[in-house]
Design a protein around this motif. Sequence first.
Motif, PDB file in Angstrom:
ATOM      1  N   GLU A   1      -2.347   7.980  -1.042  1.00 51.00           N
ATOM      2  CA  GLU A   1      -3.071   7.864   0.230  1.00 51.00           C
ATOM      3  C   GLU A   1      -4.556   7.578   0.077  1.00 51.00           C
ATOM      4  OE1 GLU A   1      -2.420  10.927   3.117  1.00 51.00           O
ATOM      5  OE2 GLU A   1      -0.272  10.970   2.707  1.00 51.00           O
ATOM      6  N   ARG A   2      -5.132   7.903  -1.089  1.00 55.88           N
ATOM      7  CA  ARG A   2      -6.574   7.676  -1.270  1.00 55.88           C
ATOM      8  C   ARG A   2      -6.946   6.190  -1.102  1.00 55.88           C
ATOM      9  NH1 ARG A   2      -7.686  10.174  -6.401  1.00 55.88           N
ATOM     10  NH2 ARG A   2      -5.597  10.043  -7.248  1.00 55.88           N
ATOM     11  N   TRP A   3      -5.983   5.295  -1.311  1.00 55.03           N
ATOM     12  CA  TRP A   3      -6.246   3.861  -1.184  1.00 55.03           C
ATOM     13  C   TRP A   3      -6.231   3.477   0.284  1.00 55.03           C
ATOM     14  CZ3 TRP A   3      -8.091   1.092  -5.079  1.00 55.03           C
ATOM     15  CH2 TRP A   3      -7.941   1.619  -6.369  1.00 55.03           C
ATOM     16  N   ARG A   4      -7.293   2.819   0.717  1.00 51.30           N
ATOM     17  CA  ARG A   4      -7.460   2.409   2.111  1.00 51.30           C
ATOM     18  C   ARG A   4      -7.573   0.893   2.200  1.00 51.30           C
ATOM     19  NH1 ARG A   4      -6.279   7.087   3.946  1.00 51.30           N
ATOM     20  NH2 ARG A   4      -7.764   8.751   3.754  1.00 51.30           N
TER      21      ARG A   4
ATOM     22  N   LEU B   1      -9.029  -3.451  -0.600  1.00 52.44           N
ATOM     23  CA  LEU B   1      -8.355  -2.204  -0.932  1.00 52.44           C
ATOM     24  C   LEU B   1      -9.359  -1.333  -1.678  1.00 52.44           C
ATOM     25  CD1 LEU B   1      -5.528  -0.816  -1.008  1.00 52.44           C
ATOM     26  CD2 LEU B   1      -5.182  -1.951  -3.209  1.00 52.44           C
ATOM     27  N   ARG B   2      -9.598  -0.111  -1.186  1.00 49.85           N
ATOM     28  CA  ARG B   2     -10.627   0.747  -1.790  1.00 49.85           C
ATOM     29  C   ARG B   2     -10.137   2.178  -1.906  1.00 49.85           C
ATOM     30  NH1 ARG B   2     -16.108   0.683   1.086  1.00 49.85           N
ATOM     31  NH2 ARG B   2     -16.398  -1.151  -0.202  1.00 49.85           N
ATOM     32  N   ALA B   3     -10.571   2.823  -2.992  1.00 49.72           N
ATOM     33  CA  ALA B   3     -10.311   4.249  -3.183  1.00 49.72           C
ATOM     34  C   ALA B   3     -11.558   4.909  -3.747  1.00 49.72           C
ATOM     35  CB  ALA B   3      -9.137   4.474  -4.122  1.00 49.72           C
TER      36      ALA B   3
ATOM     37  N   SER C   1     -13.141  -0.996  -5.440  1.00 46.01           N
ATOM     38  CA  SER C   1     -12.720  -1.907  -4.371  1.00 46.01           C
ATOM     39  C   SER C   1     -12.118  -3.161  -4.998  1.00 46.01           C
ATOM     40  CB  SER C   1     -13.911  -2.316  -3.500  1.00 46.01           C
ATOM     41  OG  SER C   1     -14.522  -1.178  -2.942  1.00 46.01           O
TER      42      SER C   1
ATOM     43  N   LEU D   1      -9.364  -2.015   4.028  1.00 43.32           N
ATOM     44  CA  LEU D   1     -10.606  -2.238   4.762  1.00 43.32           C
ATOM     45  C   LEU D   1     -10.746  -3.711   5.099  1.00 43.32           C
ATOM     46  CD1 LEU D   1     -12.969  -0.105   2.506  1.00 43.32           C
ATOM     47  CD2 LEU D   1     -11.858   0.614   4.612  1.00 43.32           C
TER      48      LEU D   1
ATOM     49  N   LYS E   1     -16.232   4.640  -6.589  1.00 39.80           N
ATOM     50  CA  LYS E   1     -15.490   3.913  -5.561  1.00 39.80           C
ATOM     51  C   LYS E   1     -15.075   2.579  -6.154  1.00 39.80           C
ATOM     52  CE  LYS E   1     -18.116   6.023  -1.844  1.00 39.80           C
ATOM     53  NZ  LYS E   1     -19.087   5.809  -0.767  1.00 39.80           N
TER      54      LYS E   1
ATOM     55  N   LYS F   1       0.825  -1.210   0.000  1.00 39.42           N
ATOM     56  CA  LYS F   1       0.000   0.000   0.000  1.00 39.42           C
ATOM     57  C   LYS F   1       0.859   1.260   0.000  1.00 39.42           C
ATOM     58  CE  LYS F   1      -3.388   2.423   2.750  1.00 39.42           C
ATOM     59  NZ  LYS F   1      -2.594   3.594   2.517  1.00 39.42           N
TER      60      LYS F   1
END
Length: 112
Positions: free
Chosen positions: A33-36, A44-46, A86, A38, A84, A28
């Motif tokens: 940074e927009r990628w989180r 992995l989501r943005a 994912s 979860l 979004k 990551k």
Amino acid sequence: MSDLASKRCVACEGDAKALDLAACMKLKEQLPERWRLLREGRMLRAEFTFRTYYQTTAFVNAVAWIAHSENHHPDIDFSYKVAKVSWWTHAVNGLTENDFICAAKVEKLLAE
């Protein structure tokens, strides 16, 4: 941009395993940074914001093309100006390098 975008996805075989949280966090770091991460590091989501519906749908179609060409498919939710994306590998119920490769390819779309 990381070298992830230059890689290709590989098919998950029957013995493939999901990456652990530490490996996911390391990969990551190569994404914006927009990628989180979860679901305890299993997704992995943005979120992407655009000015018009046309730009949003064009982006969604470009992501669909990436998914088709890599044979790795995300969940995509979109509305008028927001999409979004994912990524997660259903076969292992978690993340593999494929998910990070595809996320990097999505980012490359925006850089071009």
